[in-house]
Design an enzyme around this catalytic site. Structure first.
Site, mmCIF file in Angstrom:
data_model
loop_
_atom_site.group_PDB
_atom_site.id
_atom_site.type_symbol
_atom_site.label_atom_id
_atom_site.label_comp_id
_atom_site.label_asym_id
_atom_site.label_seq_id
_atom_site.Cartn_x
_atom_site.Cartn_y
_atom_site.Cartn_z
ATOM 1 N N TYR A 1 107.512 12.928 150.019
ATOM 2 C CA TYR A 1 107.204 13.090 148.664
ATOM 3 C C TYR A 1 107.279 11.977 147.987
ATOM 4 O O TYR A 1 106.278 11.413 147.207
ATOM 5 C CB TYR A 1 107.545 14.335 148.088
ATOM 6 C CG TYR A 1 107.205 14.685 146.582
ATOM 7 C CD1 TYR A 1 106.107 15.245 146.469
ATOM 8 C CD2 TYR A 1 108.033 14.345 145.406
ATOM 9 C CE1 TYR A 1 105.377 15.489 145.228
ATOM 10 C CE2 TYR A 1 107.583 14.509 144.185
ATOM 11 C CZ TYR A 1 106.233 15.249 144.070
ATOM 12 O OH TYR A 1 105.708 15.489 142.954
ATOM 13 N N LYS B 1 104.030 9.561 146.256
ATOM 14 C CA LYS B 1 104.118 9.451 144.953
ATOM 15 C C LYS B 1 104.219 7.752 144.671
ATOM 16 O O LYS B 1 103.489 7.383 143.580
ATOM 17 C CB LYS B 1 105.031 10.202 144.137
ATOM 18 C CG LYS B 1 104.737 11.650 144.015
ATOM 19 C CD LYS B 1 103.329 11.839 143.500
ATOM 20 C CE LYS B 1 102.955 13.505 143.192
ATOM 21 N NZ LYS B 1 101.820 13.569 142.897
#
Length: 241
Positions: A139, A143
């Site tokens: 993750y 991002k």
């Protein structure tokens, strides 16, 4: 009035942004990953929202959504809100889908990409990334990549404000009920960036948290890293930005 696409708007921050934008009188296109989730948007549709459906873990579905939108009235803005926290869909949904939509959608005048404070833990390493989702993705890495994508688009399309937003850790289904940040502030910046005539809202290449511009991970504004990211995604998808 603007025509605005909000991806991932069946719940959470995306739904809150779509709801607010409708209340402000804008024409809103909402998105759900399947027909079942689209049914959850019926109250927004009753208020005038349009719906597109497509699972953003599937590149063909992303392309189909882009084609459907290209055949409709032009979009003034896109809020790239759709995202997942963990699992094999992380890279396809969080990075590949917004990249493809950016490459394929004609002419939105403002772009917002959902980032996260987790991007600071991301690694600016592109070798070996599994973009197709055969294995679980990071993750934090995803991002970082999408925040760099926003900055790259700002550089390459100087007439189109392109910004990344950290909404904070807010109490959505993804964030969990104990999340400490403010849900209202979590979607206000996105709405402001795609609609406001405030001079600050018309700037580009920013990383924003609660309507304040902040300094992102150093790799975000590294043009060599941006160019390499775009090159890798173009090769991976067969679609150049």
């Amino acid at each position: 009035m603007s025509r605005i696409l909000v991806t991932g708007s069946a719940d959470g921050l995306g739904r809150a942004a779509a709801d607010t934008l409708l209340s402000q009188g804008h024409e809103v296109v909402v998105h759900a990953r399947n027909r079942g989730r689209a049914a959850d948007l019926s109250d927004l549709v009753d208020r005038g929202a349009h719906v597109v459906v497509g699972d953003f873990a599937d590149r063909d579905a992303v392309r189909a959504v882009a084609s459907e939108l290209s055949d409709a009235a032009p979009l003034d803005a896109v809020v790239h809100n759709a995202g997942v926290w963990s699992g094999r869909a992380v890279m396809p949904v969080n990075v590949v889908a917004p990249y493809l939509l950016t490459a394929l959608l004609p002419g939105p005048r403002r772009l917002v990409y959902l980032s996260s404070g987790s991007h600071f833990s991301g690694r600016p390493v592109l070798d070996g990334v599994d973009w197709s989702g055969r294995t679980p993705g990071s993750y934090g890495d995803s991002k970082l990549f999408v925040t760099a994508l926003a900055a790259a688009v700002a550089r390459l399309r100087p007439g189109v404000p392109s910004n990344a937003v950290d909404p904070g850790w807010v109490p959505t289904r993804m964030g969990g009920p104990g999340a400490p940040d403010d849900l209202e502030l979590g979607h206000r910046t996105q709405e402001w960036l795609v609609t406001s005539d405030d001079p600050e809202a018309l700037t580009t290449g920013g990383y924003w948290y609660h309507q304040e511009r902040q300094e992102p991970h150093a790799a975000v504004h590294d043009t060599a890293f941006q160019d390499r990211l775009l090159e890798v995604l173009a090769q991976e998808t067969g679609t150049a930005l």
